[in-house]
Design a protein around this motif. Structure first.
Motif, PDB file in Angstrom:
ATOM      1  N   ARG A   1     -57.504  -2.866  57.401  1.00  0.00           N
ATOM      2  CA  ARG A   1     -57.990  -1.673  56.713  1.00  0.00           C
ATOM      3  C   ARG A   1     -58.718  -2.097  55.444  1.00  0.00           C
ATOM      4  N   ARG A   2     -59.641  -1.299  55.021  1.00  0.00           N
ATOM      5  CA  ARG A   2     -60.454  -1.666  53.858  1.00  0.00           C
ATOM      6  C   ARG A   2     -59.676  -1.663  52.546  1.00  0.00           C
ATOM      7  N   ASP A   3     -58.498  -0.945  52.526  1.00  0.00           N
ATOM      8  CA  ASP A   3     -57.745  -0.840  51.279  1.00  0.00           C
ATOM      9  C   ASP A   3     -56.657  -1.905  51.139  1.00  0.00           C
TER      10      ASP A   3
ATOM     11  N   VAL B   1     -62.954  -5.593  59.636  1.00  0.00           N
ATOM     12  CA  VAL B   1     -62.450  -4.531  58.768  1.00  0.00           C
ATOM     13  C   VAL B   1     -62.969  -3.213  59.327  1.00  0.00           C
TER      14      VAL B   1
ATOM     15  N   ASP C   1     -62.884   1.293  59.634  1.00  0.00           N
ATOM     16  CA  ASP C   1     -62.629   2.541  58.920  1.00  0.00           C
ATOM     17  C   ASP C   1     -61.589   3.368  59.660  1.00  0.00           C
TER      18      ASP C   1
ATOM     19  N   LEU D   1     -66.620  -2.132  59.661  1.00  0.00           N
ATOM     20  CA  LEU D   1     -67.384  -2.053  58.421  1.00  0.00           C
ATOM     21  C   LEU D   1     -67.893  -3.419  57.992  1.00  0.00           C
TER      22      LEU D   1
ATOM     23  N   ARG E   1     -59.512  -5.995  46.697  1.00  0.00           N
ATOM     24  CA  ARG E   1     -59.233  -5.333  47.958  1.00  0.00           C
ATOM     25  C   ARG E   1     -60.204  -5.830  49.028  1.00  0.00           C
ATOM     26  N   VAL E   2     -59.822  -5.608  50.282  1.00  0.00           N
ATOM     27  CA  VAL E   2     -60.617  -6.120  51.404  1.00  0.00           C
ATOM     28  C   VAL E   2     -62.048  -5.610  51.356  1.00  0.00           C
ATOM     29  N   GLU E   3     -62.262  -4.338  51.035  1.00  0.00           N
ATOM     30  CA  GLU E   3     -63.618  -3.794  51.025  1.00  0.00           C
ATOM     31  C   GLU E   3     -64.507  -4.471  49.984  1.00  0.00           C
ATOM     32  N   GLU E   4     -63.900  -5.114  48.991  1.00  0.00           N
ATOM     33  CA  GLU E   4     -64.657  -5.848  47.982  1.00  0.00           C
ATOM     34  C   GLU E   4     -64.851  -7.316  48.371  1.00  0.00           C
TER      35      GLU E   4
ATOM     36  N   MET F   1     -64.936  -8.475  51.854  1.00  0.00           N
ATOM     37  CA  MET F   1     -65.501  -8.689  53.185  1.00  0.00           C
ATOM     38  C   MET F   1     -67.004  -8.951  53.149  1.00  0.00           C
TER      39      MET F   1
ATOM     40  N   ALA G   1     -70.345  -7.754  54.652  1.00  0.00           N
ATOM     41  CA  ALA G   1     -70.766  -6.486  55.231  1.00  0.00           C
ATOM     42  C   ALA G   1     -72.289  -6.333  55.110  1.00  0.00           C
TER      43      ALA G   1
END
Length: 224
Positions: A18-20, A40, A42, A48, A87-90, A92, A94
């Motif tokens: 998960r992105r969080d 990752v 959504d 994503l 966090r993962v979304e930062e 990864m 993409a």
């Protein structure tokens, strides 16, 4: 000819993130499942990006060497952002470079090479995650048995596609290397045959020893 598709080669039981997820949580996820990268996704299971050990190691590379012997490397802005991410979304890479299940090995290998990525999430028509295919998955076609390659070239390429009799061209296959011997009616057929043989899954190389008596109605230089 039957070309192996991404659906036949991909891993279906995919570990995803998960992105969080936090930095420590993603490190634990990779360690627990003994993988080096995960897609990752959504809330609808659409990829994503991909987070890998390389992405995570930027944080360590950005730290000062306690001995003072190694200077902190100069990072570009996007690398600095990843190094400082929590966090993962930062962290990864993409956006995700994805493949379709009906792609051939060639179609999957090209974006890997162009985008310099080691794996592609595989998605359906709604862009939902179906699996993941890696470089090592694509290389599995080169483990194909020589006799299977021989039969496909003999039956599908030479007989069905080119309409040649078995006596015209003989095929030898050893460790994926194909040798062609024989004679065809026109010189222009030779590069076509060789290219079709190269496109067979598992072929490493093709060496042609093919001759021709005439070329589109004109006598060959030998006059035969």
């Amino acid at each position: 000819m039957h070309h192996r598709t991404v659906a036949e080669l991909m891993t279906r039981d995919v570990v995803r993130a998960r992105r969080d997820l936090t930095f420590k949580e993603i490190v634990k996820l990779l360690t627990d499942h003994d993988v080096t990268a995960v897609p990752v996704v959504d809330e609808l299971d659409r990829p994503l990006g991909v987070v890998s050990e390389v992405d995570l190691l930027r944080k360590s590379a950005d730290q000062a060497d306690p001995s003072g012997l190694t200077p902190i490397p100069h990072l570009q802005a996007w690398e600095r952002a990843k190094a400082e991410g929590a966090r993962v979304e930062e962290l990864m890479s993409a956006p995700a470079v994805c493949a379709r299940p009906d792609w051939t090995v060639v179609e999957a290998a090209r974006p890997m090479e162009v985008r310099q990525v080691k794996r592609l999430p595989v998605v359906d028509e709604a862009d939902r995650l179906l699996g993941i295919v890696s470089r090592s998955d694509l290389l599995r076609i080169f483990l194909r048995r020589d006799d299977a390659i021989h039969d496909e070239i003999t039956q599908d390429v030479l007989r069905r596609t080119m309409g040649l009799a078995p006596s015209q061209v003989t095929v030898q296959v050893r460790d994926g290397r194909v040798d062609l011997h024989g004679s065809v009616e026109f010189r222009s057929l030779i590069p076509i045959i060789e290219q079709l043989c190269r496109s067979v899954d598992g072929v490493v190389s093709v060496t042609g020893h093919l001759t021709y008596p005439t070329d589109e109605g004109h006598h060959s230089p030998t006059g035969t």
